[in-house]
Design a protein around this motif. Sequence first.
Motif, PDB file in Angstrom:
ATOM      1  N   ASP A   1       0.831  -1.211   0.000  1.00 46.74           N
ATOM      2  CA  ASP A   1       0.000   0.000   0.000  1.00 46.74           C
ATOM      3  C   ASP A   1       0.862   1.257   0.000  1.00 46.74           C
ATOM      4  O   ASP A   1       0.558   2.241  -0.675  1.00 46.74           O
ATOM      5  N   VAL A   2       1.945   1.189   0.769  1.00 47.95           N
ATOM      6  CA  VAL A   2       2.817   2.367   0.868  1.00 47.95           C
ATOM      7  C   VAL A   2       3.388   2.707  -0.507  1.00 47.95           C
ATOM      8  O   VAL A   2       3.335   3.864  -0.954  1.00 47.95           O
ATOM      9  N   PHE A   3       3.886   1.716  -1.195  1.00 45.26           N
ATOM     10  CA  PHE A   3       4.530   2.024  -2.474  1.00 45.26           C
ATOM     11  C   PHE A   3       3.514   2.344  -3.578  1.00 45.26           C
ATOM     12  O   PHE A   3       3.799   3.162  -4.456  1.00 45.26           O
ATOM     13  N   VAL A   4       2.376   1.727  -3.505  1.00 41.08           N
ATOM     14  CA  VAL A   4       1.341   2.088  -4.491  1.00 41.08           C
ATOM     15  C   VAL A   4       0.900   3.527  -4.261  1.00 41.08           C
ATOM     16  O   VAL A   4       0.723   4.311  -5.196  1.00 41.08           O
ATOM     17  N   ARG A   5       0.755   3.862  -2.987  1.00 37.31           N
ATOM     18  CA  ARG A   5       0.361   5.242  -2.690  1.00 37.31           C
ATOM     19  C   ARG A   5       1.458   6.221  -3.123  1.00 37.31           C
ATOM     20  O   ARG A   5       1.171   7.306  -3.645  1.00 37.31           O
TER      21      ARG A   5
END
Lengths: 199, 607
Positions: free
Chosen positions: A59-63
Motif C-alpha cells: 500500500d505504501v509504495f502504491v500510494r
Amino acid sequence: MTQLTDEDRMRRELEIIKTVLAGDREAFRYFVDSYGPMVHALIMRQVHDQVLAKDLFQDVFVRAFRSLATFKAQAKFGTWIARIAINVCHSYFESRTYKSQQASEELSTELAQAVAGSSDDEQPFSETDIETLRECLGKLKSHYREAVVLCLLEQKSYREASEILEIPSGTIGSRLSKALVLLKDCFFGTSRISKRRRT
Amino acid sequence: MNREVARRLFPDYVRGALDEDVRQRIDDLVANDEALRNELSRYHTIERMAREIGEQPVEFPTELVDRVMARISAEPLPAATSPRTKARTLLWALIGCGVAVLIVMVLLALDSRAMTITMKGTPALTLTAAFGLFAAYSVATRKYRLGTAALSVCFVLLIVREAPDIFEGFDGQKRVTDMTLPQERRGADTDYARTDSSKSDRSTSPEVSSPEMKRKDRAQVEEETNVPHSEDLRAVEQKKRESPLHEKELSDRIAVESDKKSDEWGAPPSSASPRNKEIPDSAKEDSAANAEQQKSDSRSITSPAAKIGAQKKSEPAPAPEKRRHQEERPGNKSVEPQKPLGASAGAAAPSQTEDFSSEPVLRDGYSESNNAPSFGGDADSASFGAADDEGASISAGAKPAENGILRQRQSASSETLGKLQACTWKISDQEWKVSTTRKGGVAIGYAAASSPLNDDRMLVLVTLRLDDPSYPRTAAIHFESSVSGLRLIDGALNEARSFRVSLQNEKRPMTLLFEILDEGTQGKIATITLGDERTADGIDVKRSTSATDVDEIRFAAAVSEYCSLLKAPKNTSKLTEVLSVARSTLKSNSGPLRSRFVNEVAAQAGE
C-alpha cells in the motif's frame, strides 16, 4: 561502488521520477529496491505482523506511485516515503479492523498469561520480555508509537523524525518521554519481569 | 530538586535530553534513594529493550518488490501536476465563492422567503456572505470539511421553517427581522429611528445604507412621525411604566373578561351595536362587491361575513344590504375600484398583481389629507386613509364580521404554532405606528373581524406589500405602538413594541395579525408614515376576503386564547371552546402543525 552524496542521490531520484511520470513504470523499481527494507522495517516495528506488514508495504509504495507527481524534492525521498509509511500504519491503527482485532488479542494475551502461570524465564530481555514490550508498543497511541519507532527503534534523529512526522522536534521529544512513561507502566504492570524486579 | 520532580524528569534523563547540571542533581538524588533508583532502572530497561528491538534485523522479503511492481503496473500513470501557486489558490477561492453564491441563489429561487430569514437582527444576506467566505476559504485551502459544515449551516438557516428561538419572526410572510420583547428594548425602542433604521437599511438595500441616507431617513422619520428625541421618549416610557395601569393588569383584565364572555363565544356582533349601525351602505356594498369578486377568483375567495357567520355558534342573519348586493352582482363581474384616498383615482396606477387588480390606488393625496378619509366611506367602519402627520392610517372600530378580510394566504397559525411555548405576549398600551424609510408604493390592506372567542376583542389583519416595480426590491418598515389594547399576534406570540419589517417588491405581502380590545378602539390603530418621496402611486388600499383567511383568523384566535389560558389557571370549558375552533378550522385547512395544536389543546383539556 562509490557512495552517492545526498545531493547526487536526490538529483538522480528526481530524474527517475520524471522517467516514471513519462510512462516508464519499471523505473519505479529503483525506489522499491532502495527504500523497501527501510519501509518494511518501519512497518514491521509498528504492526509486528509479517503478513500485515506485506500488505501495508504494498500500500505504501502504491500510494507513493500515485502521488509521485506531488513529490516536490523539498525533503529526501526516504523521508517522504517514510511519512507515507507512517500514515499508512496510522490509518491501519485507526481502522475498525485493527480495533476489533486488538480487542480479541487482549483477551487471548490475558488468557495466555494466566495459563503461563509461574513458568519463569529468568533471562532479562528474553524473547518473552521483548514480545511483551512489543505488545505494549502496539497499545500505545499512534503518535507515541511513531515517536518510539522512529527515535528509539529506527534510531533516527529528532530532526529526521520531525521531518517525517511533520511536527517540531520538541514535540517529538515530549511524545517520546510520555511514551517511555506509558511503556514502563505497561511493561512492568503486565510482564512477569516486573513482578520479579519489584520483589 | 525533590523526588517528584526527579521522577517526572526520568524519561528525559533516559533519552539524554537534560542539561548536565540537571542530570547531576538527579544522579545525586538517585544515589541516596533506593526507590528512585529502581524507578530509573526501569526506564533504562525499557529504553535498552527498545533499542535492542530496533537493532534486531527485520528480514525484508524480496518478493515484495515484485508484488509491488505488479500492482504498480496495473496502476494508471500518475498525472503530472504543478504545485499550487498563489494564482491557483486565488482561482480556487473565486470558484468557491461562485459555488457558494450559486447554491444560495438556488436556495433563494426555491424559497423566496429565504432572503428574509434572519438571525436576531443579522440579515440573511450577511449570513450568506459569511458562509460563502467560509466555503471559499475551505475550497482554497482544501479543508473541505469546514466548507461542508459551513454550507450545511447555511442551508439549514435558509431552509428550515421551524427555526429555533433565535429566529424570531422567521416565517414565510411576515418579514419581521427584529422582534424583541419590550422589556428587552426599553431603551432601544424609543430611538428606533436611529438604531432599527440603520440596521434595516444595512440589511435590505445598499441605497439606504449610506450614512447620508441613514441620517436623512432618521431625520425624516423623526420629523414626520413627530417622534421626539430618544431621551424624551425614555422619559415618557418611564412615566408610562409608573402609571397605575400596568400591562399585567390589562392582561389580567382581558383574561377575566374573556372568561366572563366565554358563554358568548362565537356570538356574532350584534347588528344593533353602535359600530354596526354606523356602517354605511356604501361600505357594505364595497364589502359585498369585493366578496363577489373574490368568489370569482381562482383562489376561491368567498364572502367573509358568510364564512365567519357560518363558523359561529349562533348564526346571525346576513345584513340585508349585503345579501342584496351579493344577489345582484354576477360572480365574474369586475368590481368598480373604490375611491382613492384623498386624491383622484385617475393618477393611480392599478396594482399589477391579481390580488389587488380591481382595487383603487391611493396616490399623492395620501400626503395631503389631514383627515383620515374612510375607506368605504365611513370612519367607523374599518377605515383607511392619510394620517394627520402626513401618513396613512388604519382605523379600527369596525364592525368585525362584515368588514372584509384580506385575501391572503395567511399562515399565522403555523407560525404561532411553531412557537407555542413562547406564549408571553402582553397587552400594550402603546399606539402602533408604521413608518418606512422608503418612498411610497406600499400596498396596504387590512381587515377586521371579531375574535371568534371573545366579542370584546377584535382581530385585525394588515397586509403590506411593495407594489411598484420601479421601487427598490426591498424596503424596511418600522413599527412602533401606542394604541391601547393592541397586541401583535406574531410568530413568537410576543408583544413587540418595536420591530422592523422588510418588504420585497412584487413578492408576497407581509401580513400582520393584531388583536385589539373593542373598547375604546374606535380610532386609528396604526399610523403608516411613508418616506419623503411619495409618488403618484401612493398607497394602494385593498380589501378583500377569502374563506381561508377567515379560518386563519379563527385559528389564530384559538391559538392566542390557548396561550392566554396557559398562563391562567386551567379552564377546561374554555379549552374545550378553543379545541372546538381548532377542530373546525382543521377541517378546512389541515396540516401537521394544526394537528399538533389540536392534540396539545386536547391534552390540556383532558380529552
